[in-house]
Write an enzyme that holds these catalytic residues in place. Structure first.
Site, PDB file in Angstrom:
ATOM      1  N   LYS A  43       0.842  -1.202   0.000  1.00 10.91           N
ATOM      2  CA  LYS A  43       0.000   0.000   0.000  1.00 10.91           C
ATOM      3  C   LYS A  43       0.878   1.253   0.000  1.00 10.91           C
ATOM      4  CE  LYS A  43      -0.499  -0.551   5.028  1.00 10.91           C
ATOM      5  NZ  LYS A  43      -1.399  -1.079   6.083  1.00 10.91           N
ATOM      6  N   TYR A 260      14.581  30.990  10.392  1.00  8.63           N
ATOM      7  CA  TYR A 260      13.435  31.830  10.719  1.00  8.63           C
ATOM      8  C   TYR A 260      13.245  31.918  12.232  1.00  8.63           C
ATOM      9  CZ  TYR A 260      11.945  31.593   5.818  1.00  8.63           C
ATOM     10  OH  TYR A 260      11.878  31.691   4.463  1.00  8.63           O
TER      11      TYR A 260
HETATM   12  C1  PLP Z   1      -0.627  -2.025   6.879  1.00 11.61           C
HETATM   13  C2  PLP Z   1      -1.165  -3.354   7.269  1.00 11.61           C
HETATM   14  C3  PLP Z   1      -0.311  -4.480   7.307  1.00 11.61           C
HETATM   15  C4  PLP Z   1       1.192  -4.356   7.192  1.00 11.61           C
HETATM   16  O1  PLP Z   1       1.664  -3.980   8.463  1.00 11.61           O
HETATM   17  P1  PLP Z   1       3.221  -3.709   8.778  1.00 11.61           P
HETATM   18  O2  PLP Z   1       3.236  -3.413  10.233  1.00 11.61           O
HETATM   19  O3  PLP Z   1       3.624  -2.552   7.942  1.00 11.61           O
HETATM   20  O4  PLP Z   1       3.951  -4.965   8.429  1.00 11.61           O
HETATM   21  C5  PLP Z   1      -0.882  -5.717   7.554  1.00 11.61           C
HETATM   22  N1  PLP Z   1      -2.217  -5.835   7.778  1.00 11.61           N
HETATM   23  C6  PLP Z   1      -3.048  -4.787   7.789  1.00 11.61           C
HETATM   24  C7  PLP Z   1      -4.487  -4.995   8.067  1.00 11.61           C
HETATM   25  C8  PLP Z   1      -2.551  -3.503   7.544  1.00 11.61           C
HETATM   26  O5  PLP Z   1      -3.377  -2.447   7.570  1.00 11.61           O
END
Ligand code: PLP
Length: 341
Positions: A43, A260
């Protein structure tokens, strides 16, 4: 192609991604749960490292055949990008379907993860009998069907849950007793899921113990070189290196103020390097500006040097007084990567 750059050239900060390391992380994490299939979570553009180069390397060199994305549009991009290499790869969409996105699921042959009775009904109303994942909330209270609605979801006519999923809330702290409680809750709910394959854990949970692996593990952050536990683990090696160019180097006298609002004041003659990097590149704008404890360090000339002064949109200043040797325009600072671990 083993090492590539997310964007190149000029003064832009550069992310270099080592695909050999990515595949190594996949193999080492998968080896911790040898009886489970290892799936890759890609993702958010593979956590920013590039959806297609990462996914293709995982297929070609890791044998990965199952992927998870958050949104259907990412799934469609992945389906296209794997058409020649793994046309039958299974692509799950973690956030599930909406009425508007149903055509994307159909066109790209995506498998939704349904997270509520409402989503389960939507899927069975339009795709009765077609496979889906069912995500049971085992305690995280983020996404997932509440425990007391699981039976109703499983009983929906036309529901074909081929994957029964949970997600731990405290996998980042392996000793937390919550992990065992959620494991028990998952087992209890999974008993009702018939022939569905079972999947409870992501990167962190995969390292907690054999009991957590079930049929499939969903590897995300660990693949990309970030330890799920904060501290280093031997399975996870850095994958991405972010470098930024030094644009200017100068020495300011004691009492000189930087950036700044002059939020940093030099206590001694201080060597400064100004980097072509800022909040426009995702560097945290709220990073401490006083150079004290909690400062963000970057590596310049082999030494960890604190960011001082306010983070600007495309510039940060670094106190390089302790860096050995000369620091000059054109030098590269490493913001994260091998040397920061
Ligand atoms: C993002 C996600 C993962 C991956 O998790 P990591 O901690 O990045 O390995 C697995 N399962 C679900 C439901 C997620 O939302």
């Amino acid at each position: 192609m083993d090492v590539y750059q997310q964007y190149e050239g000029g003064y832009r900060p550069t992310v270099t991604i080592d695909l050999g390391r990515l595949v190594g992380n996949f193999r080492r994490l998968a080896a911790r749960q040898p009886s489970a299939e290892a799936a890759a979570v890609v993702k958010c553009d593979a956590y920013g490292l590039g959806l297609l180069p990462c996914a293709r390397a995982l297929v070609e060199r890791g044998g990965c055949q199952t992927f998870f994305v958050a949104h259907p549009e990412e799934g469609a991009r992945l389906r296209d990008g794997l058409a020649d290499l793994a046309p039958e790869a299974e692509i799950f969409v973690l956030n599930g379907p909406t009425l508007a996105s149903l055509p994307v699921f159909r066109a790209a042959r995506l498998t939704p993860v349904v997270n509520s009775l409402r989503q389960a009904r939507l899927w069975t109303d339009h795709h009765a009998g077609e496979p889906c994942g069912l995500h049971a909330d085992v305690g995280i209270h983020r996404l997932g069907v509440p425990a007391d609605e699981i039976d109703a979801a499983l009983a929906l006519p036309g529901l074909n849950a081929t994957l029964f999923m949970g997600h731990l809330s405290c996998a980042g702290t392996p000793d937390d007793p919550t992990n065992d409680q959620e494991l028990e809750r998952f087992r209890m709910l999974a008993d009702r899921a018939g022939k569905a394959r079972l999947s409870l854990v992501s990167s962190g949970g995969a390292l907690i113990g054999d009991a957590f692996g079930f049929d499939l593990i969903r590897l995300g952050v660990g693949l990309y070189g970030v330890s799920p536990f904060g501290e280093e683990v031997k399975e996870v090696k850095p994958v991405a290196t972010l470098t930024a160019e030094v644009l200017q180097a100068q020495t300011v006298p004691a009492g000189g103020r930087v950036g700044y609002s002059g939020l940093f004041e030099a206590k001694r003659p201080t060597r400064l390097a100004t980097l072509a990097l800022g909040y426009g590149d995702g560097f945290p704008r709220a990073a401490p500006a006083d150079g004290g404890a909690g400062s963000v360090n970057v590596v310049v000339g082999g030494a960890a040097c604190p960011v001082v002064g306010c983070v600007s949109m495309d510039l940060v200043t670094v106190d390089v007084t302790e860096a050995p040797g000369d620091v000059a325009p054109g030098d590269q600072a490493e913001v994260f990567g091998d040397r920061m671990r």
